[in-house]
Design a protein around this motif. Structure first.
Motif, PDB file in Angstrom:
ATOM      1  N   THR A   1       0.831  -1.197   0.000  1.00 44.95           N
ATOM      2  CA  THR A   1       0.000   0.000   0.000  1.00 44.95           C
ATOM      3  C   THR A   1       0.870   1.253   0.000  1.00 44.95           C
ATOM      4  OG1 THR A   1      -1.671  -1.205   1.246  1.00 44.95           O
ATOM      5  CG2 THR A   1      -1.846   1.185   1.227  1.00 44.95           C
ATOM      6  N   ALA A   2       1.873   1.268   0.889  1.00 41.30           N
ATOM      7  CA  ALA A   2       2.758   2.430   0.962  1.00 41.30           C
ATOM      8  C   ALA A   2       3.476   2.635  -0.363  1.00 41.30           C
ATOM      9  CB  ALA A   2       3.761   2.239   2.091  1.00 41.30           C
ATOM     10  N   ALA A   3       3.934   1.539  -0.975  1.00 42.56           N
ATOM     11  CA  ALA A   3       4.660   1.654  -2.235  1.00 42.56           C
ATOM     12  C   ALA A   3       3.748   2.204  -3.330  1.00 42.56           C
ATOM     13  CB  ALA A   3       5.204   0.289  -2.646  1.00 42.56           C
ATOM     14  N   LEU A   4       2.485   1.717  -3.373  1.00 41.81           N
ATOM     15  CA  LEU A   4       1.564   2.171  -4.420  1.00 41.81           C
ATOM     16  C   LEU A   4       1.250   3.651  -4.250  1.00 41.81           C
ATOM     17  CD1 LEU A   4      -0.877  -0.847  -4.640  1.00 41.81           C
ATOM     18  CD2 LEU A   4       0.658  -0.019  -6.407  1.00 41.81           C
ATOM     19  N   ILE A   5       1.009   4.074  -2.996  1.00 41.15           N
ATOM     20  CA  ILE A   5       0.693   5.483  -2.776  1.00 41.15           C
ATOM     21  C   ILE A   5       1.922   6.337  -3.084  1.00 41.15           C
ATOM     22  CG2 ILE A   5       0.160   7.156  -0.959  1.00 41.15           C
ATOM     23  CD1 ILE A   5      -1.914   5.247   0.067  1.00 41.15           C
ATOM     24  N   GLY A   6       3.098   5.827  -2.707  1.00 42.06           N
ATOM     25  CA  GLY A   6       4.319   6.539  -3.051  1.00 42.06           C
ATOM     26  C   GLY A   6       4.472   6.676  -4.554  1.00 42.06           C
ATOM     27  N   ALA A   7       4.151   5.593  -5.272  1.00 43.32           N
ATOM     28  CA  ALA A   7       4.249   5.626  -6.733  1.00 43.32           C
ATOM     29  C   ALA A   7       3.281   6.646  -7.311  1.00 43.32           C
ATOM     30  CB  ALA A   7       3.955   4.243  -7.303  1.00 43.32           C
ATOM     31  N   GLU A   8       2.068   6.722  -6.733  1.00 39.29           N
ATOM     32  CA  GLU A   8       1.108   7.696  -7.258  1.00 39.29           C
ATOM     33  C   GLU A   8       1.635   9.115  -7.065  1.00 39.29           C
ATOM     34  OE1 GLU A   8      -2.700   8.212  -5.429  1.00 39.29           O
ATOM     35  OE2 GLU A   8      -3.618   8.773  -7.314  1.00 39.29           O
ATOM     36  N   ILE A   9       2.218   9.365  -5.876  1.00 37.53           N
ATOM     37  CA  ILE A   9       2.739  10.711  -5.606  1.00 37.53           C
ATOM     38  C   ILE A   9       3.867  11.030  -6.582  1.00 37.53           C
ATOM     39  CG2 ILE A   9       3.954  12.111  -3.898  1.00 37.53           C
ATOM     40  CD1 ILE A   9       2.392  10.568  -1.737  1.00 37.53           C
ATOM     41  N   LEU A  10       4.757  10.052  -6.829  1.00 38.71           N
ATOM     42  CA  LEU A  10       5.860  10.289  -7.763  1.00 38.71           C
ATOM     43  C   LEU A  10       5.332  10.550  -9.171  1.00 38.71           C
ATOM     44  CD1 LEU A  10       8.644   7.773  -6.715  1.00 38.71           C
ATOM     45  CD2 LEU A  10       8.542  10.250  -6.380  1.00 38.71           C
ATOM     46  N   MET A  11       4.286   9.778  -9.564  1.00 37.85           N
ATOM     47  CA  MET A  11       3.726   9.971 -10.908  1.00 37.85           C
ATOM     48  C   MET A  11       3.104  11.345 -11.042  1.00 37.85           C
ATOM     49  SD  MET A  11       2.313   6.175 -11.535  1.00 37.85           S
ATOM     50  CE  MET A  11       0.962   6.492 -12.625  1.00 37.85           C
ATOM     51  N   LEU A  12       2.442  11.790  -9.960  1.00 33.69           N
ATOM     52  CA  LEU A  12       1.858  13.132  -9.996  1.00 33.69           C
ATOM     53  C   LEU A  12       2.951  14.191 -10.136  1.00 33.69           C
ATOM     54  CD1 LEU A  12      -0.990  12.979  -7.331  1.00 33.69           C
ATOM     55  CD2 LEU A  12      -1.209  13.612  -9.728  1.00 33.69           C
ATOM     56  N   ARG A  13       4.060  14.000  -9.399  1.00 29.88           N
ATOM     57  CA  ARG A  13       5.196  14.921  -9.496  1.00 29.88           C
ATOM     58  C   ARG A  13       5.704  14.986 -10.930  1.00 29.88           C
ATOM     59  NH1 ARG A  13       7.975  14.660  -4.328  1.00 29.88           N
ATOM     60  NH2 ARG A  13       6.663  16.024  -3.096  1.00 29.88           N
ATOM     61  N   ALA A  14       5.900  13.792 -11.513  1.00 36.68           N
ATOM     62  CA  ALA A  14       6.470  13.729 -12.857  1.00 36.68           C
ATOM     63  C   ALA A  14       5.550  14.422 -13.850  1.00 36.68           C
ATOM     64  CB  ALA A  14       6.682  12.269 -13.259  1.00 36.68           C
ATOM     65  N   ARG A  15       4.222  14.168 -13.704  1.00 39.01           N
ATOM     66  CA  ARG A  15       3.253  14.779 -14.614  1.00 39.01           C
ATOM     67  C   ARG A  15       3.325  16.304 -14.494  1.00 39.01           C
ATOM     68  NH1 ARG A  15      -3.042  12.897 -14.942  1.00 39.01           N
ATOM     69  NH2 ARG A  15      -3.689  14.299 -16.582  1.00 39.01           N
ATOM     70  N   ARG A  16       3.390  16.742 -13.240  1.00 38.93           N
ATOM     71  CA  ARG A  16       3.466  18.165 -12.934  1.00 38.93           C
ATOM     72  C   ARG A  16       4.686  18.785 -13.626  1.00 38.93           C
ATOM     73  NH1 ARG A  16       0.473  22.141 -10.813  1.00 38.93           N
ATOM     74  NH2 ARG A  16       1.924  23.860 -10.764  1.00 38.93           N
ATOM     75  N   ARG A  17       5.821  18.098 -13.485  1.00 33.04           N
ATOM     76  CA  ARG A  17       7.065  18.634 -14.055  1.00 33.04           C
ATOM     77  C   ARG A  17       6.962  18.716 -15.572  1.00 33.04           C
ATOM     78  NH1 ARG A  17      10.690  16.578 -10.019  1.00 33.04           N
ATOM     79  NH2 ARG A  17      10.184  14.536 -10.792  1.00 33.04           N
ATOM     80  N   THR A  18       6.393  17.672 -16.194  1.00 32.38           N
ATOM     81  CA  THR A  18       6.260  17.685 -17.654  1.00 32.38           C
ATOM     82  C   THR A  18       5.407  18.864 -18.103  1.00 32.38           C
ATOM     83  OG1 THR A  18       6.093  15.307 -17.354  1.00 32.38           O
ATOM     84  CG2 THR A  18       5.845  16.132 -19.588  1.00 32.38           C
ATOM     85  N   VAL A  19       4.291  19.085 -17.388  1.00 30.18           N
ATOM     86  CA  VAL A  19       3.414  20.182 -17.773  1.00 30.18           C
ATOM     87  C   VAL A  19       4.131  21.516 -17.618  1.00 30.18           C
ATOM     88  CG1 VAL A  19       1.238  21.309 -17.288  1.00 30.18           C
ATOM     89  CG2 VAL A  19       1.401  18.866 -17.079  1.00 30.18           C
TER      90      VAL A  19
END
Lengths: 222, 245, 64
Positions: free
Chosen positions: C26-44
């Motif tokens: 669970t922690a890993a999945l939520i961490g992955a979601e946060i990282l993906m959101l960061r990456a998306r943010r940076r791309t935008v």
């Protein structure tokens, strides 16, 4: 109003008659899927009798879904769907007509051939009658639910695969009560309850699905 | 003082507001998680029937609640987007979907890990697990349909119809699966807890659920900000936003 | 206190694999979601910077 309905049904049936091979494909698909299962799980009659309701229903589900692509895609490709949407007649009525035609072409043949397949699985006679009734109530519901998915994916890339993802989860209640009815009567129990629920779901579907399909078609074509 | 809520229905005004709110929700989520984990692991007593394995429910049940709750909220936003034709509502719906799917997956994963020591099998066709699986399919369908349509407005509206059809179907699916389950397995397996669950267990579950809730809001707001930026590249207010913080 | 030692805590009464398997994933999945959101943010953000530079260039060209 009845005239519009009759016209749409007649037109779609005529188009289907001109492409008889497509209709036959759906039917053969159903027969082949049902015949593959004994080859996969072995010819033990006891096992097959237990599995028969589920196999027949899953086969019907897949066959009905397979033919959904034809529901709107061809009309969309030649532009006549746009004409139907713009026509002064209520779009819901047109949708009902198309669903009726779809069921007559892809649902009804499945219902008619199902006793033959049921013989392959050695279903008792009462169960066969129940199967016929359950499919008669269930397959129109499959066409109704499927129409929503077909309307949503009109003109979408890879719509054929997408439609299965959209529609199959929604088919679950039909599968459960349809197979449940046959199961119950194969075990010598009363199947009336399941058939009533199936009928209730069909009524609900008839009220809500054409409306949702019409809304989806308008969105897809704007 | 009269607040004009519709003011925040415009992406241009909502964007900075969401940016200000995210740290607070994230902070609340972190704090509640720490408190919830403390309650779950150090305060709640050992279950006399299941031993320590029951501690999985402190994440499993909140995740299952969130997965269903988020789907309903998502369908609500989608409906609002369809009826009032507001861009932001549809963006909220598509921002919620991945988080909802994530919680659905977590509920399934933890359900399997809870089921192995309790029922002796990784997967049991229990009514709740099966409905949860179908819910995951519904989320997948929503996201796949949205991704398959190029025009974002059309994608919003088409997936909104799908979400609404799904929301009508979820109770039907749940009851049919439940009915099917009782027919085939009897009431032998059920995830319901013992009737007199210790108050601290319930408290731990509620605090964890609140933490998941705060996290979902923070994640959805962060995602909706990305979506706003992606879709409104050309808008003047975005060009005037200045350097990223 | 429920746990006598750290080992006792990690063992979870013999259910350590299941309990920690749940929480860590669970922690890993939520961490992955946060990282993906960061990456998306940076791309935008990056795309936005490019857009800004481009639009300033065109503005510059039209004025001169």
């Amino acid at each position: 109003m009845m005239q519009t309905l009759r016209y749409v049904v007649f037109r779609d049936l005529l188009l289907a008659m001109r492409r008889r091979a497509d209709v036959a494909t759906t039917l053969f698909f159903f027969v082949i899927v049902a015949s593959l299962f004994p080859l996969g799980v072995g010819p033990d009659p006891k096992l097959l009798r237990v599995m028969a309701p589920g196999i027949l229903w899953v086969g019907a589900l897949l066959a009905s879904m397979l033919s959904l692509g034809r529901l709107f895609a061809e009309d969309y490709a030649d532009g006549s769907l746009e004409q139907l949407v713009l026509a002064p007649e209520p779009l819901t009525l047109v949708v009902i007509g198309k669903v009726v035609a779809h069921w007559l072409v892809s649902g009804l043949p499945l219902v008619l051939i199902s006793p033959v397949i049921a013989l392959q699985f050695d279903l008792p006679r009462e169960a066969m009658v129940t199967l016929l009734l359950a499919l008669l109530l269930g397959t129109p519901l499959l066409s109704l639910i499927g129409a929503i998915g077909a309307a949503l994916t009109v003109g979408v890339r890879g719509g054929g695969v997408l439609i299965s993802l959209l529609v199959l989860p929604l088919y679950v209640p039909v599968l459960i009560f349809g197979a449940g009815a046959v199961d119950a009567s194969a075990m010598g129990m009363e199947a009336g309850g399941h058939l009533s629920i199936l009928g209730a779901l069909l009524l609900l579907g008839m009220v809500l699905a054409p409306w949702a399909t019409a809304a989806a078609l308008r969105i897809s074509l704007e | 003082m009269k607040l004009n809520w519709f003011k925040y229905a415009a992406p241009a005004t909502f964007y900075p507001l969401a940016g200000k709110l995210i740290p607070w929700f994230a902070l609340a989520a972190a704090g509640l998680t720490v408190a919830g984990l403390y309650l779950s692991f150090f305060v709640a007593p050992t279950d006399f029937q299941q031993g320590e394995s029951y501690r999985i429910i402190f994440i499993h049940v909140p995740a299952a609640w969130m997965s269903m709750f988020i789907y309903i909220v998502m369908a609500g936003w989608a409906a609002a987007g369809l009826i009032f034709n507001t861009r932001l509502s549809s963006m909220m719906a598509s921002a919620l979907a991945p988080t909802g799917a994530l919680f659905t997956f977590i509920a399934l994963w933890t359900g399997a890990l809870w089921g192995k020591p309790t029922w002796g099998a990784w997967w049991v066709w229990d009514a709740r697990l099966t409905s949860e699986l179908i819910l995951l399919f519904l989320y997948m369908g929503f996201m796949a349909l949205h991704a398959a349509i190029d025009d974002p407005r059309r994608a919003d509206r088409a997936s909104a119809v799908l979400a609404l059809v799904g929301v009508v179907n979820v109770p039907i699916i749940y009851f049919s699966v439940k009915w099917w389950n009782t027919l085939h397995q009897g009431a032998s397996v059920s995830m319901t807890m013992a009737p007199k669950m210790a108050a601290t267990m319930l408290l731990g579950m509620l605090v964890m659920a609140l933490a998941c809730w705060m996290y979902s809001i923070a994640a959805a707001l962060a995602r909706v900000r990305c979506i706003i930026l992606e879709r409104e590249q050309q808008a003047e207010w975005i060009a005037n936003l200045g350097e990223p913080a | 206190m429920i746990w006598k030692s750290l080992d006792d805590f990690i063992a979870m009464g013999g259910y350590g694999f299941y309990v920690w398997g749940s929480y860590l994933v669970t922690a890993a999945l939520i961490g992955a979601e946060i990282l993906m959101l960061r990456a998306r943010r940076r791309t935008v953000e990056k795309a936005r910077q490019v857009q800004k530079i481009l639009s300033e260039q065109t503005k510059h060209e039209t004025t001169t």
